[in-house]
Design an enzyme around this catalytic site. Structure first.
Site: not given
Ligand code: NBG
Length: 910
Positions: A870, A874, A567, A759-760, A765
């Site tokens: 994701t 949404k 990921h 988001k985080r 980002k």
């Molecule tokens: C995250 C990515 C996202 C991705 C999600 C699900 C982690 C470690 N990674 O871009 O930053 O959509 O994983 O795949 O949360």
């Protein structure tokens, strides 16, 4: 789009297509329908056949019989020996019985109840044992409460009888007699067989009592809720508050989930399909109530039932806290995936950890983030079922010794610590199907099998405190989603959940199979990132050391069962475990990893020659200042598929991050672009939009088949649709504005454009870029002529997200955001033209509130850094505009919706 791409091979198993005959919950779904999940270049999604039949409320006796008849009764033997030389103060009790889960607990409980001290125990497994199954022979050395051997015949007889009853039993329920020391007895229920006439009468009777599903008409629901108020929550029917009403409501939903869940297990046990096991250290489930009743198809019935009792469904739903057992995208993806697997009738299991403290709560004080513990279990969790009988010992530390075996040598791991893993099951219902799968989370408990020593040395308090330490393994979620610091506790968590899960999986396999060559036909193990990749070494260890397969045969099996999803694109996101740490915690696993690496490097030399730079890059073991194990390399070498989470991500994996591996094994590399479930992100979070879509499409089928949303295109120019959609948005914005005011005191106008980035918090980002843009906007407004200000579209900028507690720059970005907000929001000169709100404690339920009320959302990661993303999906499915960079899954969204529907920054990756 390629048809194959739409299959759910993100869980990269050779596809099993389960032809289930679960009765559909909706009468009209006789035709095959499809369900939402992930795809490659489309935000849409796999198809699984569902053979819906008519609305059936009775439970199938056939499958019930099947399950009961599989339980065979075996007579246990118990011998008592007081002549053993080993210890003159103990009595040896040798029990030979058919092995089953929880048996050890039953036996130790009997000893406790009889007031006996268990001094030590030894165990042997006899594979050819009684009843065709595995037998265990265990010798328990016990003494009486004064530490003496038990000599009097009456006591010995009593012990023997209690043990026989508990282990093998003679009737339906067996009482283990109360001991004078405790004054209490326990009831041990024994699995019944269909052997005797008396038993089959009993089974008929039991089935007769339980052959109907619980009814879901409003008055049955009311009765159930009130029963739970009285008997579960233990409140008076005449006086209970919203929270207690929520608890009772949740328990009544849970009853309905459990029915389906039991039937699902029975069904799969009978069919014995290949099962998907999804191993993930994180699941961000959020709330369960609304999602469950919607998937069960009984939300409206509950709402009506509650109304008559004087409660609002929505108000009670707000009482539920989030289950936040994860950090960000990866963890929420796991949750969406579980929903889709259930809906698509897959025989799937999720495995993870039941952290006592979920992701920290974010509190903003003076503009700074502060972290507070999230003790989410404070008020109980009705969505889980504690399985006290599903426990496994997990071993740590110790040494590895050589032992003679069959004329050769074998390795024996003598652990230094043992911790018990206890299962907590969370039923996950599918939508429009009875398939209800299991998310099994493990909690650590002190093991009964150790520490007898310290208890006997007399330091009782310290012995108890030491035992409690075992529980810390599952106590807290690591709050960093991107860097791994090689901490011992983290590694313990990983192995703990991997070991317990594999014991469970192997036990299930062995219930109906005796040859491990069939393992790959029945088991697919999906590694969600590198976190569970110790599973590879663990399967090798179990097969070689415990099941005594030779190395090559075990390796052949391992190579067929694992698939790995990564990921991240950032090299620092790839886990490395210092060899010293692994050696001390899991000495046998380190040996196994070395052996795997040795064989692999030898093979590699044959393929690529003696290119030492490349060999060292590809090695599982990294030499350097700190010698480490590269978990990603381990996962790639041993998996049959390496999965990326978007097309761009996959390209980056192939050309940069894992280039060497791609050149060696191009066939292993695949990708399935992430998806989100429309059930959570439209139906649960935006019910008005959901109703609108169903009305305009003339069907609710899109709730299982998201591709059907494309049907709305036919109405794209319809002004009535526009008007209704606008109204829906307005209502959602009002809801969000109220929330903003309640938590920050800032009044925002619903006529302004709501511009959201949630988001985080991460540098890549680029929340910082957003804030700089807001400062610029503020500056422009301040410097504008009054007449020009009337042309400005009023804007409410909303930012939300948590920063990892040790990530200083991210925390400063939060402070900056709050400082800028303070300035702008208190400037009367700007008024409603611009507001900035930082929403604290962003989590799943906050997202459910914010997303439906957004007009514009920002996804502006530095191109090449977001593996997928994701959030964009949404917002998109709620009809929100995206402001985005060409990164991750956004690239595929642009292709799907067309460039004219997208405002994007072309400073793309090169
Ligand atoms: C995250 C990515 C996202 C991705 C999600 C699900 C982690 C470690 N990674 O871009 O930053 O959509 O994983 O795949 O949360």
């Amino acid at each position: 789009m390629q048809q194959e791409d739409r299959k759910m091979s993100a869980i990269s198993v050779p596809l099993y297509q389960p032809k289930l005959t679960f009765p559909s919950t909706t009468a009209a779904s006789a035709a095959p329908s499809s369900a939402f999940f992930v795809s490659t270049n489309k935000l849409s999604f796999s198809t699984a056949l569902l053979y819906g039949t008519s609305h059936v409320t009775s439970r199938t006796l056939a499958s019930t019989n099947q399950s009961l008849s599989t339980t065979t009764t075996t007579t246990a033997t118990i011998e008592i020996n007081n002549n053993g030389p080993s210890d003159p103060h103990t009595t040896a009790i040798v029990i030979r019985a058919r092995n089953r889960i929880g048996l050890l607990q039953v036996i130790t409980r009997v000893f406790k109840i009889l007031g006996l001290l268990l001094v030590k125990a030894t165990v042997e497994i006899d594979e050819g044992g009684g009843g065709g199954g595995e037998c265990f022979i265990k010798t328990f050395y016990v003494s009486d409460s004064h530490g003496n051997r038990i000599e009097d015949d009456h006591s010995l007889e009593k012990i023997k009888k209690a043990l026989i009853d508990a282990v093998d039993g003679g009737g339906g329920e067996v009482k283990v007699g109360s001991s004078s020391s405790t004054g209490k007895g326990v009831v041990v229920r024994r699995g019944g067989g269909l052997g005797g006439g008396e038993t089959s009468v009993r089974v008929e009777r039991m089935f007769g009592l339980m052959d109907r599903f619980l009814k879901s008409d409003p008055s049955s629901l009311q009765k159930d809720i009130l029963d739970h108020v009285e008997y579960t929550v233990a409140r008076s029917r005449f006086s209970f508050d919203d929270f207690e009403a929520y608890q009772a409501l949740a328990h009544s939903v849970r009853d309905r989930l459990i029915e389906r869940w039991h039937d699902t297990q029975i069904h799969f046990k009978k069919k014995d399909p290949k099962r998907i096991y999804f191993l993930s250290l994180e699941f961000l489930m959020g709330r369960s109530l609304s999602n469950s009743v919607i998937n069960l198809g009984i939300r409206d019935q509950y709402a009506d039932a509650l109304k008559e009792l004087g409660f609002e469904f929505e108000v009670l739903a707000e009482q539920e806290g989030d289950a936040a057992l994860g950090n960000g995208g990866l963890a929420r993806l796991s949750a969406c995936q579980m929903d889709s697997l259930a809906t698509m009738d897959y025989p799937a299991w999720g495995y993870g950890l039941r952290y006592q403290y979920g992701l920290f709560r974010q509190v903003i004080l003076d503009g700074y983030q502060h972290e507070q513990p999230d003790y989410w279990l404070n008020f109980g969790n009705p969505w889980e079922i504690e399985r006290v009988h599903v426990t496994y010992p997990v071993k740590f530390y110790g040494t590895v010794e050589d032992e003679n075996f069959n004329g050769g040598k074998r390795k024996v791991w003598l652990p230094g610590e043992m911790v018990e893993a206890v299962a907590y099951d969370n039923p996950i219902p599918g939508h429009g199907t009875r398939n209800t799968i299991t998310l099994r989370l493990w909690a650590a408990k002190p093991s009964d099998q150790i520490d007898m020593e310290s208890f006997n040395t007399g330091d009782y308090i310290n012995a108890v405190v030491n035992r409690q330490r075992a529980e810390t393994i599952s106590s807290v979620l690591y709050p960093d989603d991107r860097s791994y610091q090689g901490k011992e506790l983290r590694l313990k968590q990983q192995y703990f959940f991997v070991s317990a899960s594999l014991q469970d999986i192997i036990r299930r396999f062995k219930d109906s199979h005796s040859n491990f060559d069939d393992f790959p036909e029945k088991v697919a193990l999906q590694l969600n990132d590198t976190h569970p990749s110790l599973a590879i070494a663990e399967v090798m260890r179990v097969l070689v050391d415990e099941e005594h397969l030779d190395w090559n045969r075990a390796w052949g099996i391992v190579c067929k069962i694992f698939s790995f999803t990564t990921h991240t694109v950032l090299p620092e996101g790839l886990e490395k475990v210092p060899v010293d740490l692994l050696e001390s915690l899991l000495p046998r696993h380190l040996q196994i990893i070395y052996d795997i690496n040795f064989d692999y490097i030898e093979e590699l030399k044959k393929k690529i020659g003696l290119d030492y730079d490349r060999l060292s890059r590809m090695s599982i073991v990294e030499d350097g200042a700190v010698k480490s194990i590269r978990m990603a390399n381990l996962a790639i070498v041993c998996s049959h598929t390496v999965n990326g989470v978007s097309r761009v991500h996959s390209e980056l994996l192939k050309t940069r991050v894992f280039k060497d591996f791609y050149e060696l094994w191009p066939h292993k590399f695949d990708y399935k672009t992430n998806g989100v479930t429309q059930r959570r992100w439209i139906v649960v979070s935006n019910p008005s939009l959901s109703a609108l879509i169903s009305k305009w499409l003339g069907t609710e089928a899109w709730i299982r088949d998201v591709d059907l949303l494309a049907g709305l295109q036919e109405q794209a120019a319809n002004v009535d649709l526009h008007e209704e959609w606008r109204m829906v948005r307005k209502v959602n914005k009002m809801r969000l504005a109220e929330y903003i005011e309640a938590m920050s005191g800032i009044k925002v106008s619903v006529n302004a454009m709501f511009d959201v980035q949630i988001k985080r918090i991460h540098e890549y980002k680029r929340q910082l870029l957003n804030i700089l843009g807001i400062i610029h906007r503020y500056d422009c407004i301040k410097n504008m002529e009054k007449s020009d200000r009337t042309k400005v579209v009023p804007r409410v900028c909303i930012i939300g997200g948590k920063a990892a507690p040790g990530y200083e720059i991210a925390k400063k970005i939060i402070k900056l955001c709050n400082a800028v907000a303070e300035k702008i929001n208190n400037d009367p000169d700007v008024g409603d033209l611009l507001k900035l709100v930082f929403i604290p404690d962003y989590n799943v339920s906050v997202a459910e509130l914010v997303i439906p009320g957004a007009d514009l959302s920002q996804h502006i990661s530095t191109a090449g850094h977001e593996a997928s993303g994701t959030g964009n999906m949404k917002f998109l499915m709620n009809g929100c505009l995206l402001l985005a960079t060409e990164d991750g899954s956004t690239v595929e969204i642009i292709e799907e919706i067309g460039e004219d529907n997208m405002e994007f920054e072309r400073s793309r990756l090169k």
